[in-house]
Each structure stands twice: as C-alpha cells, then as structure tokens.
Scaffold this motif. Structure first.
Motif, PDB file in Angstrom:
ATOM      1  N   ASN B  49      30.276   9.101  21.908  1.00 36.49           N
ATOM      2  CA  ASN B  49      30.849   8.582  23.150  1.00 36.49           C
ATOM      3  C   ASN B  49      32.338   8.319  23.005  1.00 36.49           C
ATOM      4  OD1 ASN B  49      30.819   6.433  21.476  1.00 36.49           O
ATOM      5  ND2 ASN B  49      29.834   5.003  22.905  1.00 36.49           N
ATOM      6  N   ARG B  50      32.900   8.762  21.888  1.00 43.06           N
ATOM      7  CA  ARG B  50      34.304   8.458  21.679  1.00 43.06           C
ATOM      8  C   ARG B  50      35.141   9.729  21.654  1.00 43.06           C
ATOM      9  NH1 ARG B  50      35.404   5.070  16.644  1.00 43.06           N
ATOM     10  NH2 ARG B  50      33.267   4.465  17.147  1.00 43.06           N
ATOM     11  N   PHE B  51      36.306   9.666  22.267  1.00 41.13           N
ATOM     12  CA  PHE B  51      37.168  10.838  22.322  1.00 41.13           C
ATOM     13  C   PHE B  51      38.606  10.381  22.140  1.00 41.13           C
ATOM     14  CE2 PHE B  51      39.305  14.569  23.774  1.00 41.13           C
ATOM     15  CZ  PHE B  51      38.425  15.614  23.520  1.00 41.13           C
ATOM     16  N   ASN B  52      39.237  10.848  21.082  1.00 40.07           N
ATOM     17  CA  ASN B  52      40.588  10.394  20.749  1.00 40.07           C
ATOM     18  C   ASN B  52      41.628  11.477  21.006  1.00 40.07           C
ATOM     19  OD1 ASN B  52      39.393   8.057  19.964  1.00 40.07           O
ATOM     20  ND2 ASN B  52      39.741   8.328  17.776  1.00 40.07           N
ATOM     21  N   ILE B  53      42.677  11.055  21.666  1.00 37.32           N
ATOM     22  CA  ILE B  53      43.768  11.963  22.032  1.00 37.32           C
ATOM     23  C   ILE B  53      45.065  11.368  21.498  1.00 37.32           C
ATOM     24  CG2 ILE B  53      45.109  12.851  24.007  1.00 37.32           C
ATOM     25  CD1 ILE B  53      42.376  12.515  25.591  1.00 37.32           C
ATOM     26  N   ALA B  54      45.900  12.204  20.899  1.00 35.09           N
ATOM     27  CA  ALA B  54      47.187  11.684  20.423  1.00 35.09           C
ATOM     28  C   ALA B  54      48.328  12.489  21.004  1.00 35.09           C
ATOM     29  CB  ALA B  54      47.248  11.732  18.897  1.00 35.09           C
ATOM     30  N   ASP B  55      49.406  11.789  21.352  1.00 36.50           N
ATOM     31  CA  ASP B  55      50.638  12.472  21.737  1.00 36.50           C
ATOM     32  C   ASP B  55      51.678  12.198  20.654  1.00 36.50           C
ATOM     33  OD1 ASP B  55      52.349  14.019  23.246  1.00 36.50           O
ATOM     34  OD2 ASP B  55      53.089  12.336  24.432  1.00 36.50           O
ATOM     35  N   PHE B  56      52.062  13.236  19.968  1.00 31.93           N
ATOM     36  CA  PHE B  56      53.001  13.111  18.843  1.00 31.93           C
ATOM     37  C   PHE B  56      54.434  13.275  19.343  1.00 31.93           C
ATOM     38  CE2 PHE B  56      48.956  14.541  17.144  1.00 31.93           C
ATOM     39  CZ  PHE B  56      48.751  13.609  16.142  1.00 31.93           C
ATOM     40  N   GLN B  84      26.052  17.065  33.117  1.00 32.16           N
ATOM     41  CA  GLN B  84      25.647  16.519  34.420  1.00 32.16           C
ATOM     42  C   GLN B  84      25.752  14.986  34.447  1.00 32.16           C
ATOM     43  OE1 GLN B  84      25.035  19.020  36.505  1.00 32.16           O
ATOM     44  NE2 GLN B  84      25.001  20.492  34.821  1.00 32.16           N
ATOM     45  N   LYS B  85      26.472  14.429  33.494  1.00 36.97           N
ATOM     46  CA  LYS B  85      26.622  12.969  33.483  1.00 36.97           C
ATOM     47  C   LYS B  85      28.062  12.604  33.822  1.00 36.97           C
ATOM     48  CE  LYS B  85      24.734  12.399  29.326  1.00 36.97           C
ATOM     49  NZ  LYS B  85      24.132  11.775  28.123  1.00 36.97           N
ATOM     50  N   ASN B  86      28.221  11.366  34.253  1.00 35.03           N
ATOM     51  CA  ASN B  86      29.546  10.881  34.619  1.00 35.03           C
ATOM     52  C   ASN B  86      30.315  10.492  33.351  1.00 35.03           C
ATOM     53  OD1 ASN B  86      31.797   9.629  35.613  1.00 35.03           O
ATOM     54  ND2 ASN B  86      30.683   8.265  37.012  1.00 35.03           N
ATOM     55  N   PRO B  87      31.436  11.131  33.093  1.00 33.59           N
ATOM     56  CA  PRO B  87      32.190  10.804  31.872  1.00 33.59           C
ATOM     57  C   PRO B  87      32.654   9.339  31.847  1.00 33.59           C
ATOM     58  CG  PRO B  87      33.495  12.237  33.333  1.00 33.59           C
ATOM     59  CD  PRO B  87      32.106  12.191  33.889  1.00 33.59           C
ATOM     60  N   ASP B  88      32.950   8.779  33.025  1.00 35.74           N
ATOM     61  CA  ASP B  88      33.434   7.389  33.069  1.00 35.74           C
ATOM     62  C   ASP B  88      32.414   6.420  32.482  1.00 35.74           C
ATOM     63  OD1 ASP B  88      35.525   8.535  34.353  1.00 35.74           O
ATOM     64  OD2 ASP B  88      35.002   7.799  36.346  1.00 35.74           O
ATOM     65  N   ASP B  89      31.137   6.761  32.628  1.00 34.41           N
ATOM     66  CA  ASP B  89      30.097   5.864  32.127  1.00 34.41           C
ATOM     67  C   ASP B  89      29.742   6.153  30.669  1.00 34.41           C
ATOM     68  OD1 ASP B  89      30.035   5.075  34.739  1.00 34.41           O
ATOM     69  OD2 ASP B  89      28.253   6.278  35.245  1.00 34.41           O
TER      70      ASP B  89
END
Lengths: 351, 351
Positions: B49-56, B84-89
């Motif tokens: 359920n975790r997604f990490n994004i970095a801006d270098f 088919q699921k809501n990403p916000d949840d």
C-alpha cells in the motif's frame, strides 16, 4: 488554521539551538533507559535491512541529533548481539525529523552531524495528525513537545465563559479552567497516539520524554508554574506601562498543559494501541532550573519570546524580558520552596 | 567540500519560484509522456500500500509539486484500472523532495499545496550520492538539474593547464576543455545513476528531463550557449570597469555541462542497471527562450546571479545584469539564427 508554535530558529545566541541544555540533560539521563529498553523490548526483524526512526517535534537541533544517535547506537548493538553481524554493513537507518512546517528546517539540515550514519528526511506537519505512511516507523521519539496543545482550549480566552482564564496558563487553581485545558489535552494527545499507532509497525517503540505534574500537585505550586506566573505578572506590568493592551492580555493564554500522571496514563489506555512498558520519573542534575535570574530570563525568552512577540510586538517582548530578569530575585525564595515537578520517561510498545 | 549550487530562494519577484515558467512548460509537455509511461511500463505491486516518489533537485517549488502530482495521478489511474479499487483508499504516497542541504526547504515546506494527497519529506544532500535507503523508491524524477556538475572540471581553472578555459562555460570550441567537462560529466552522471540504481526497486522508473545538445552541435552554436557567452562578455566588461578582478574572472567557470545525446546514452549504458525505455527530444511552446532582453536578463539573474554574487560580490553581479540587459539587443540577430538545442525526456527502468 491552528496556531503553531516553534522555537527560536537560527544559530545565534538567542536561538533555541543554543539554549536547549536543559532538555539535553534530560536526554543524557534518558539515554541509558532507551538503550536498555531497545535491548530488551524491541524485536528486530533481521530479514529487513531498513530501520526508520522519527523524532516528533525535533526543532532545529542539536538535541534531536543526540536523541536519534542514541537510538541508532542501541539498535546497532542489539543487532550485533543477536545476529553476530555488523549493523553498519546490513542495516540502513533513515531518520525522519518532524516538526511544524514553519520550523527552521534549513538550520536543521545545515547543522546535521558531518559523520552521521543515516539517511535524513525532514517531515513538515503537525504531529497531531499523520505525517508518515502506515507501518513505516520502527522507533518514535518525542521530547519536550507534548505539553504544547494544538490550540487555546475552548472558553479560556472568552471573558463571557465560565472557563475564562485571566492567568496566562493553567495554574491549577480554577476548576473550570483546568477542565478546559484537560479536555484539549485529551483531544490532542489522543490524536497524537492515534497517528503514531498507524505509523508504527507492530512491536515498534515510542519514547516520550518531557515535563508533567505529579498527581495532586497544581502547576503553580511547581517551579515552572511559578515562572509562568512570574511571566504573567511582568506582562501585566508592561500592560500598565502601556505597551500591551490590558484586555488583550486578559484573553492571552499559552496553549501549554503539562498533564498530571494519571491524566497521561488514562489517554494512553483509552487509545488502546499501546502497551505502557515504562512510565517513570527521571532525575537529572539540571532537574529544576538553576536559580539564576539571567539564565531564567534567557530560557524564558527563547521558549516563549516568539509567541509574545508575535502577539504583542517586539518592544513589549523585550520590555517584558527586561522586567522578568530584574524582578526575578523577588521570587527566588518562593522558587526554592516549590513542590517538585516531574520529568517523565514513557515507553510505549505498539501492540 | 564540493561547491553546491541552489536556485534563488524565497518567494520574491527575483526568486527561482517566480521564474521557473520555462521549466514548467517542459513539465507540461512531459506530463502526457509520463502518464503514458507509467500506464504501460510500471508494474504496480498491488500487495503493497506504499508508493514512494522522489524529485531529485527539487529546488523550492512550485514546479516540483506539479511534477510529483502528475506522477501520483498517473499511478492512481493505473491502480484503479488494474485493481478496480480506489487508490485514495488503498495507496499511501510519500514524496521525497531532494536538493542540497542549503536549498531553501523552509520555503518549499511553507508553500506545499494545501490539498496534497501525499506524505511529505524533504531530503537534504547531493544527488550524486545516496540520499535514500536501498530499494525504497518506486519512481524518481529529475528535471533541469543534470547539467550541473558536482565541481569545476580538473584543469579548467588553472592557467597552466592545457584545459584552461578562459570562457565561463564549455563552448565546445576547445577540444581539451570539452574533454575535461565531459570527464566530469561522466563521473557525476555515473554517480547519480549508481545511487538511483540502489534506491529504486526493481522495475521502478526514473524520469530525467532537461537540456542537452544534439550530437554534432557545439554548445555555443545554440541559444543557451550564446547567452552564456553574452554573460561572459558582460562579466569581462565589468572587469574592465574594475568591479571584478580580471585574473579571477579568467579562472571562473560555471560547473555546467549540457551533454550531447550520445554521451548521455553512453553513461547510462556503462552503468548497466537501467533499460532506456525512452530518450526523446520533446518540444514545447517555450522551447527556446523568448527574444526579450528583460526576460533574458531576469532569467539569467535568477539562475546564475547567486553564483556570480557569491564569487564577485553583489555590486558586480548587479552591474553585470544591468549590462546583460542593455547589450542584449546586439545579440538578438545571432540568437534568432542559433542552432536548435534539445530538451530531453528520458525514461529509465530499473532492471
């Protein structure tokens, strides 16, 4: 928008970073307790090479660096003992420094220890809400921050409310006022624990340090309470001199509430996510402030000067501080006979 | 200590945050490419359920907020379509904003979008080294930063070296100078890719945007190169006026090197951790700067003013900028006939 309170930024002589020796003394004593707690109570997942530590309410340093290094050293020792492997080669520590978004993170980042063995992240946002992803934290730490409420309690600043408080803090002598402060503390501490409960992994530890009040003692019977009363008296003097509007002062309150031990415990139990592994009084050499007017005035300025200045202006703040130091000798006998406050060390384990 | 270069902080009229419309135009065009890339090339682990994004090289915003929101929206869309699921949840996004520790993180944190749907962390430190834990990153982004070298290339500032550069940048007309710049670029870009290779999870994506030079074209044949030559001429004028020491100026160089396409590709291939999924020229409305002296002078000041001021003082910097704008009309015909530079969009997938 809730008001936010941060310590004086920068690195100058009146900065928090130069005047946090008192809090540091507490950390020194807590160091051993934290090491022992990590050694006996923390379960290390040796399959994972990542270990995340957060300091909630980190301010600008340097105390926060000391605190997290203590934790890292203790985790490393335990890892070495359990796995016979070198933690430096196997664990990557990430330290999350949290404080309000108007905290001086620039100073924090520019004064990081040069040889730190961890990845750094600054996490802006109120710790009364979620600031980290779910199940992402192994050890949390929060020192000298939990007496700050998220807002002025209801009714406190309203002359028409039974909870109206003419003092500048919760002295403990008015039942209505004390109840309003306690209600806000329950909300805030409840929010803090709810957020940390979601952020910490199961088995993760949360160390809370700071000032509270022993059950049965009123805040204004302790040295810190007396010093706040002294500050209130000085503010009143400055109002009489005309630099502060008296009505505004009568509605002015610090959003701080050092809770009683039983109140603290009760909020933790109500939350239900944590086991209380320790709730102790800890003692240290600087346990009570030294009875030195200059020290007390500088301490007061660094801690409360910013709030006073933003409310009443720089001139009023400076004048208040001048009076604070000048009149301090008058209250020294009273301070010397104050009832003991309490420095707490709390260790919670996430169920 | 390596020198570090950050954009003008704060929110004032001469700040980077007010003068990054050019870079923003590139981001707008890249938006669609990034969405499509995420839709087709990213494998989403629906168990996590975790997604990490970095801006270098995030600077102070607001472009960085736009960039990460693009990525979050695209990941959300893909998640919704696949599960088919809501990403916000279901997904918690954490965005790691990276830049040098002397970047103005305070401004960054105080201007965060109010309704952001992600956890924020500021990560101080040079992106030429590791700044994040191993295998902790799903998508990385780096825009308009990779032309900055970590240091002045060897020999460039030394009058006794064959690589001594009297120009202020790598014009492309001296073989020795170009080689020295390219050597440093290979080291730096190699370090960048090595660090990102360790931070990104397998299958993770790295988007690189910025300026490079088409193969066969020399920097000073492009508009940007000509503008740097113009800046060099103005600095020389100011030296003649006495505000800058001529010898110091002769040894002064910007640590920037917009690489040629083949050079870029070769460093990526040498690293070996990534598959090049895209390496494209992208076009946008503001592809070349508008031929407006005032715009060009302000752009120049915001981007290079800080370095010039710290080297030659505020007065010299202001005077240089004055001349830059005044004499700009003289070079407009030349600018109008410049060879095309290239805005690149690179997508790498971690093997």
């Amino acid at each position: 928008m809730a008001p936010t309170y941060t310590m004086a930024g920068g690195k100058g002589p009146n900065s928090y970073s130069q005047h946090s020796t008192y809090q540091r003394a507490l950390l020194e004593v807590a160091k051993e307790k934290i090491s022992e707690a990590i050694s006996t109570k923390l379960e290390i997942n040796s399959a994972s090479n990542r270990f995340n530590i957060a300091d909630f309410g980190c301010s600008t340093g340097p105390n926060t660096f000391l605190a997290v290094q203590n934790i890292i050293d203790a985790v490393g020792q335990k890892y070495r003992k359990e796995t016979q492997k070198n933690p430096d080669d196997n664990i990557e520590f990430q330290v999350l420094f949290n404080d309000h978004s108007n905290n001086d993170f620039n100073t924090l980042f520019q004064t990081l220890p040069p040889t730190k063995g961890y990845f750094v992240a600054g996490v802006p946002g109120s710790f009364f809400g979620r600031v980290l992803p779910r199940d992402s934290l192994h050890v949390g730490h929060c020192s000298y921050s939990l007496h700050w409420l998220s807002q002025i309690p209801k009714g406190i600043a309203d002359p028409n409310s039974p909870a109206w408080n003419k003092d500048i803090h919760c002295t403990g002598f008015s039942e209505e006022v004390a109840e309003a402060y306690l209600d806000q503390f329950k909300i805030d501490m409840g929010s803090f624990l709810k957020a940390r409960g979601e952020e910490l992994v199961s088995g993760g530890l949360l160390f809370l340090l700071g000032s509270c009040v022993p059950d049965g003692v009123k805040m204004s019977e302790t040295m810190k309470g007396m010093l706040l009363d002294h500050l209130g008296n000085c503010l009143n003097d400055v109002a009489k001199e005309g630099l502060i509007n008296q009505e505004e002062l009568d509605s002015f309150n610090f959003p701080i509430y050092p809770a009683h031990v039983a109140e603290f415990k009760s909020v933790i139990e109500d939350n239900g996510c944590f086991t209380i592994e320790a709730f102790e009084k800890i003692s240290h050499a600087n346990e009570e402030f030294p009875l030195d007017p200059e020290f007390l005035a500088t301490s007061n300025k660094v801690t409360f000067g910013g709030v006073i200045e933003s409310r009443f202006g720089k001139e009023a703040m400076e004048r208040t501080n001048e009076l604070y130091e000048k009149k301090c000798p008058e209250i020294l006998p009273e301070l010397a006979n104050a009832k003991s406050g309490m420095q707490f060390f709390i260790m919670l384990r996430r169920n």
